[in-house]
Design a protein around this motif. Structure first.
Motif, PDB file in Angstrom:
ATOM      1  N   TRP A 140       0.845  -1.207   0.000  1.00 28.40           N
ATOM      2  CA  TRP A 140       0.000   0.000   0.000  1.00 28.40           C
ATOM      3  C   TRP A 140       0.871   1.244   0.000  1.00 28.40           C
ATOM      4  O   TRP A 140       0.673   2.144  -0.803  1.00 28.40           O
ATOM      5  CB  TRP A 140      -0.912   0.031   1.243  1.00 28.40           C
ATOM      6  CG  TRP A 140      -2.116  -0.841   1.140  1.00 28.40           C
ATOM      7  CD1 TRP A 140      -2.127  -2.191   0.946  1.00 28.40           C
ATOM      8  CD2 TRP A 140      -3.488  -0.421   1.213  1.00 28.40           C
ATOM      9  NE1 TRP A 140      -3.421  -2.635   0.908  1.00 28.40           N
ATOM     10  CE2 TRP A 140      -4.288  -1.592   1.071  1.00 28.40           C
ATOM     11  CE3 TRP A 140      -4.108   0.805   1.397  1.00 28.40           C
ATOM     12  CZ2 TRP A 140      -5.674  -1.550   1.107  1.00 28.40           C
ATOM     13  CZ3 TRP A 140      -5.501   0.842   1.436  1.00 28.40           C
ATOM     14  CH2 TRP A 140      -6.273  -0.326   1.285  1.00 28.40           C
ATOM     15  N   SER A 141       1.838   1.268   0.929  1.00 25.77           N
ATOM     16  CA  SER A 141       2.721   2.442   1.010  1.00 25.77           C
ATOM     17  C   SER A 141       3.507   2.586  -0.285  1.00 25.77           C
ATOM     18  O   SER A 141       3.737   3.709  -0.759  1.00 25.77           O
ATOM     19  CB  SER A 141       3.710   2.324   2.171  1.00 25.77           C
ATOM     20  OG  SER A 141       3.027   2.076   3.356  1.00 25.77           O
ATOM     21  N   GLU A 197       1.374   4.279  -2.785  1.00 18.88           N
ATOM     22  CA  GLU A 197       1.156   5.687  -2.396  1.00 18.88           C
ATOM     23  C   GLU A 197       2.414   6.521  -2.679  1.00 18.88           C
ATOM     24  O   GLU A 197       2.336   7.605  -3.265  1.00 18.88           O
ATOM     25  CB  GLU A 197       0.801   5.781  -0.902  1.00 18.88           C
ATOM     26  CG  GLU A 197      -0.575   5.212  -0.574  1.00 18.88           C
ATOM     27  CD  GLU A 197      -1.051   5.582   0.836  1.00 18.88           C
ATOM     28  OE1 GLU A 197      -0.313   6.260   1.575  1.00 18.88           O
ATOM     29  OE2 GLU A 197      -2.175   5.192   1.188  1.00 18.88           O
ATOM     30  N   THR A 257      -5.801   9.638   2.924  1.00 23.84           N
ATOM     31  CA  THR A 257      -4.605   8.817   2.757  1.00 23.84           C
ATOM     32  C   THR A 257      -3.425   9.780   2.564  1.00 23.84           C
ATOM     33  O   THR A 257      -3.631  10.950   2.203  1.00 23.84           O
ATOM     34  CB  THR A 257      -4.735   7.923   1.513  1.00 23.84           C
ATOM     35  OG1 THR A 257      -4.933   8.773   0.374  1.00 23.84           O
ATOM     36  CG2 THR A 257      -5.912   6.958   1.643  1.00 23.84           C
ATOM     37  N   ASP A 270      -1.153   9.941   0.204  1.00 23.97           N
ATOM     38  CA  ASP A 270      -1.038  10.490  -1.163  1.00 23.97           C
ATOM     39  C   ASP A 270      -2.135  11.516  -1.439  1.00 23.97           C
ATOM     40  O   ASP A 270      -1.897  12.521  -2.119  1.00 23.97           O
ATOM     41  CB  ASP A 270      -1.036   9.377  -2.231  1.00 23.97           C
ATOM     42  CG  ASP A 270      -2.316   8.568  -2.217  1.00 23.97           C
ATOM     43  OD1 ASP A 270      -2.593   7.918  -1.197  1.00 23.97           O
ATOM     44  OD2 ASP A 270      -3.071   8.609  -3.213  1.00 23.97           O
ATOM     45  N   TYR A 284     -11.073  11.346  -0.314  1.00 21.20           N
ATOM     46  CA  TYR A 284     -10.261  11.375  -1.536  1.00 21.20           C
ATOM     47  C   TYR A 284     -10.683  12.564  -2.379  1.00 21.20           C
ATOM     48  O   TYR A 284     -11.773  13.106  -2.203  1.00 21.20           O
ATOM     49  CB  TYR A 284     -10.519  10.118  -2.389  1.00 21.20           C
ATOM     50  CG  TYR A 284     -10.123   8.816  -1.732  1.00 21.20           C
ATOM     51  CD1 TYR A 284      -8.874   8.246  -1.962  1.00 21.20           C
ATOM     52  CD2 TYR A 284     -11.010   8.145  -0.885  1.00 21.20           C
ATOM     53  CE1 TYR A 284      -8.518   7.045  -1.362  1.00 21.20           C
ATOM     54  CE2 TYR A 284     -10.657   6.948  -0.279  1.00 21.20           C
ATOM     55  CZ  TYR A 284      -9.410   6.406  -0.515  1.00 21.20           C
ATOM     56  OH  TYR A 284      -9.053   5.223   0.083  1.00 21.20           O
ATOM     57  N   PRO A 298      -3.817   5.972  -6.201  1.00 21.17           N
ATOM     58  CA  PRO A 298      -2.605   5.609  -6.941  1.00 21.17           C
ATOM     59  C   PRO A 298      -2.891   4.501  -7.955  1.00 21.17           C
ATOM     60  O   PRO A 298      -3.773   3.661  -7.716  1.00 21.17           O
ATOM     61  CB  PRO A 298      -1.665   5.073  -5.852  1.00 21.17           C
ATOM     62  CG  PRO A 298      -2.176   5.647  -4.591  1.00 21.17           C
ATOM     63  CD  PRO A 298      -3.657   5.802  -4.761  1.00 21.17           C
ATOM     64  N   MET A 334      -3.918   0.685  -7.058  1.00 17.70           N
ATOM     65  CA  MET A 334      -4.495   0.580  -5.704  1.00 17.70           C
ATOM     66  C   MET A 334      -5.818  -0.190  -5.715  1.00 17.70           C
ATOM     67  O   MET A 334      -6.072  -1.003  -4.834  1.00 17.70           O
ATOM     68  CB  MET A 334      -4.686   1.985  -5.117  1.00 17.70           C
ATOM     69  CG  MET A 334      -5.151   2.000  -3.691  1.00 17.70           C
ATOM     70  SD  MET A 334      -4.032   1.095  -2.583  1.00 17.70           S
ATOM     71  CE  MET A 334      -2.912   2.391  -2.064  1.00 17.70           C
TER      72      MET A 334
END
Ligand SMILES: C[S@@+](CC[C@H](N)C(=O)[O-])C[C@H]1O[C@@H](n2cnc3c(N)ncnc32)[C@H](O)[C@@H]1O
Length: 209
Positions: free
Chosen positions: A22-23, A26, A136, A138, A179, A190, A193
């Motif tokens: 996930w990271s 992002e 999030t 990002d 978002y 992203p 994702m």
């Protein structure tokens, strides 16, 4: 120091012990979008022992720094703005004059939020909030760029809160975040994702069988 929007630096202080898929997605999105906007992206506080995923290693626009943000900006903390969900003041287009560096917690979102941004708040940077809903990392960078680079006030940015994502015809999952909403009414995420969320949800579902 310059105050033009293109000379800004976005820095994500990695605070999680691991750096999972996930990271990775992002951080890759932040690196691509920062480069496209002509700003610098630093991923700081990455332990020497942590092997960066190959997707991130191959990104020239990602500046990796093993030092923490305090050390990197020890000479001029006053130009660093911490994006902090608990700050008393909202980020505004005028902040383009006040700050050169925008600092974010490299933390996966949690529900309810555990306020891990407090680890950066303790270091004494000036804070600004991006509205009352958790984003999030990002998204927080994207929203900051809209305000600082594009000079759009926070309340004029189109958002979508807690979107319901369809996993398959039997299942959907609600994301506990805010978002940016794209022109089709979908949350901006992203690349990759949605596939990762589907994979993780189906894995979770399989575990229950
Ligand atoms: C996923 S959020 C983490 C929020 C969280 N649950 C915590 O423990 O603080 C990651 C980062 O995005 C930024 N961020 C997210 N939502 C924000 C908001 N509404 N206002 C300001 N910053 C925000 C902060 O820098 C935060 O550290």
């Amino acid at each position: 120091m310059e105050s033009s929007s293109s000379s800004k630096t976005y820095i994500v202080e990695h605070l999680d012990p691991e750096l999972g898929p996930w990271s990775t997605l992002e951080y890759a999105a932040i690196a691509h979008e920062s480069a496209a906007a002509g700003s610098k992206f630093i991923l700081s506080s990455v332990p020497e022992s942590l092997k960066l995923p190959s997707t991130l290693q191959s990104l020239p626009s990602l500046h990796l720094d093993h030092r923490g943000v305090e050390e990197i900006y020890s000479n001029d903390k006053s130009r660093v703005c911490l994006l902090d969900p608990a700050a008393g003041e909202e980020l505004s287009p005028h902040d383009v004059e006040t700050f050169d560096v925008f600092l974010f917690g490299g933390i996966l979102g949690d529900d309810p939020p555990r306020d891990r941004t407090s680890e950066l708040r303790k270091k004494g940077f000036t804070g600004r909030r991006l509205g009352p809903v958790q984003m999030t990392t990002d998204t927080a960078v994207r929203v900051t760029r809209c305000v600082i680079h594009e000079q759009i006030p926070l309340d004029k940015i189109p958002y979508i809160d807690h979107p319901e994502l369809v996993i398959n015809k039997h299942e959907s999952t609600q994301m506990p975040f805010r978002y940016i909403r794209d022109e089709k009414g979908k949350p901006v995420m992203p690349r990759g994702m949605m596939e990762l969320i589907k994979k993780d949800s189906e894995k979770g579902f399989q575990d229950l069988l």
